[in-house]
Design an enzyme around this catalytic site. Structure first.
Site, PDB file in Angstrom:
ATOM      1  CG  HIS A  40      -0.122   0.138   2.534  1.00  0.00           C
ATOM      2  ND1 HIS A  40       0.589  -0.902   3.092  1.00  0.00           N
ATOM      3  CD2 HIS A  40       0.086   1.201   3.352  1.00  0.00           C
ATOM      4  CE1 HIS A  40       1.182  -0.492   4.203  1.00  0.00           C
ATOM      5  NE2 HIS A  40       0.899   0.784   4.386  1.00  0.00           N
TER       6      HIS A  40
ATOM      7  CG  ASP B 292       1.566   5.022   4.907  1.00  0.00           C
ATOM      8  OD1 ASP B 292       1.145   3.853   4.997  1.00  0.00           O
ATOM      9  OD2 ASP B 292       2.696   5.368   5.294  1.00  0.00           O
TER      10      ASP B 292
ATOM     11  CG  HIS C 262       5.011   1.082   3.003  1.00  0.00           C
ATOM     12  ND1 HIS C 262       4.442   2.195   2.455  1.00  0.00           N
ATOM     13  CD2 HIS C 262       4.434   0.943   4.219  1.00  0.00           C
ATOM     14  CE1 HIS C 262       3.570   2.711   3.293  1.00  0.00           C
ATOM     15  NE2 HIS C 262       3.527   1.967   4.382  1.00  0.00           N
TER      16      HIS C 262
ATOM     17  NE  ARG D  55       2.374   4.844  10.105  1.00  0.00           N
ATOM     18  CZ  ARG D  55       1.508   5.590   9.446  1.00  0.00           C
ATOM     19  NH1 ARG D  55       0.936   6.614  10.030  1.00  0.00           N
ATOM     20  NH2 ARG D  55       1.213   5.316   8.192  1.00  0.00           N
TER      21      ARG D  55
HETATM   22  C1  OGA Z   1       2.988   2.116   8.368  1.00  0.00           C
HETATM   23  C2  OGA Z   1       3.408   0.793   7.890  1.00  0.00           C
HETATM   24  C3  OGA Z   1       5.052  -0.933   8.140  1.00  0.00           C
HETATM   25  C4  OGA Z   1       5.849  -1.560   9.217  1.00  0.00           C
HETATM   26  O1  OGA Z   1       3.324   2.453   9.513  1.00  0.00           O
HETATM   27  O2  OGA Z   1       2.346   2.836   7.596  1.00  0.00           O
HETATM   28  O3  OGA Z   1       2.954   0.359   6.866  1.00  0.00           O
HETATM   29  O4  OGA Z   1       6.720  -2.381   8.870  1.00  0.00           O
HETATM   30  N1  OGA Z   1       4.319   0.169   8.634  1.00  0.00           N
HETATM   31  O5  OGA Z   1       5.614  -1.259  10.401  1.00  0.00           O
HETATM   32 MN    MN Z   2       1.882   2.009   5.782  1.00  0.00          MN
END
Ligand code: OGA
Ligand code: MN
Length: 283
Positions: free
Chosen positions: A107, A109, A258, A274
């Site tokens: 995806h 974000d 990702h 994050r």
């Molecule tokens: C996010 C995500 C991936 C991860 O935080 O948007 O996709 O490996 N994280 O934590």
């Molecule tokens: Mn993500």
């Protein structure tokens, strides 16, 4: 600019490590410009062995754009830092401390938003490992390299088209509330975006979020979305990041897609902070 600043490409089609910087120290504008350029060029950049406070992470994120708040933050933010979402599998007193399964499927974000975030930053505090082998990697795919590799006739077929992105299209770890659905009506974005800094064209198509393409009959659009989504995540377009505690990594939501590799479970702990940086409507 620090004289030992070094930008080391990963060797994959995307990603670079930046060495010689301590993100807990003030950063001059020249240094920031170099980092911002590397971010546009490589799609993913990371810094190892950092020790930053929530306030330092928020301040660093703000240099790339206004902080975005997302649906997870309403449920799991860092005490005293509402800008930071906790991404973690850890539970305390039987309760999850963060959003557990963030992004298991490929995806970009918040592509369902009218103005998706420019980028996302993760600060790794605890990372899982078994027998000394790191687990819980994150994979990144270059939507720019994927575009570059498309045959001309397919490029012509899709350039200038817009897809419908629907918040309710993807199954989430937590089913959205009626209020969240009401606040996130379907939007359209171009399926070929141009990165505002690098000028590169990037495919902006993913399964589940993309529910149709304007001007293409539903069944055909579905097949095309699946074909393009699969193309983007071919092995030659991927960088796989192995986390270490202290990593600060950020990705560009236009240049890369990702996914989180979910190959660990308690007692292996994963704890990330994050933040997201605001962006403009894709063009
Ligand atoms: C996010 C995500 C991936 C991860 O935080 O948007 O996709 O490996 N994280 O934590
Ligand atoms: Mn993500």
């Amino acid at each position: 600019m620090p004289s030992d600043l070094a930008i080391l490409p990963t060797g994959a089609v995307l990603g670079a490590e930046i060495r010689g910087l301590n993100l807990a120290e003030p950063m001059d504008d020249h240094t920031f410009e170099a980092i911002d350029d590397a971010f546009a060029r490589f799609g993913v950049i990371f810094f190892r062995a950092q020790h930053i406070t929530p306030q330092q992470q928020v301040a660093f994120t703000r240099r790339f754009g206004t902080i975005e708040f997302n649906i997870f933050g309403e449920r799991w933010s860092v005490p005293g830092a509402p800008e930071i979402v906790v991404v973690s599998n850890v539970t305390e007193n039987g309760k999850p401390v963060g959003v557990r399964r963030a992004g298991e499927n490929w995806h970009s974000d918040m592509c369902y938003a009218a103005r998706p975030p420019r980028g996302t930053m993760l600060y790794a505090i605890e990372t899982p490992a078994l027998y000394g082998l790191p687990l819980g990697d994150t994979e990144f795919a270059s939507a720019a390299a994927a575009w570059d590799a498309l045959p001309d006739d397919l490029r012509q077929r899709i350039e200038g088209r817009r897809a419908v992105f629907d918040f309710t299209g993807r199954k989430r770890a937590f089913p959205p509330t009626a209020d969240e659905i009401a606040r996130n009506p379907p939007v359209t974005h171009p399926i070929v975006r141009t990165h505002p800094r690098s000028g590169r064209k990037c495919l902006y198509v993913m399964r589940d979020d993309c529910t149709g393409i304007e001007g293409i009959p539903a069944e055909e659009a579905e097949a095309l979305i699946a074909a393009l989504a699969d193309h983007i995540v071919k092995p030659q377009f991927i960088y796989r990041h192995q986390w270490r505690p202290g990593d600060v990594l950020m990705w560009d939501n236009c240049t890369v897609q990702h996914r989180a590799i979910q190959d660990y479970d308690l007692p292996q702990r994963r704890l990330m902070h994050r933040t997201t940086m605001g962006g403009a409507a894709p063009a």
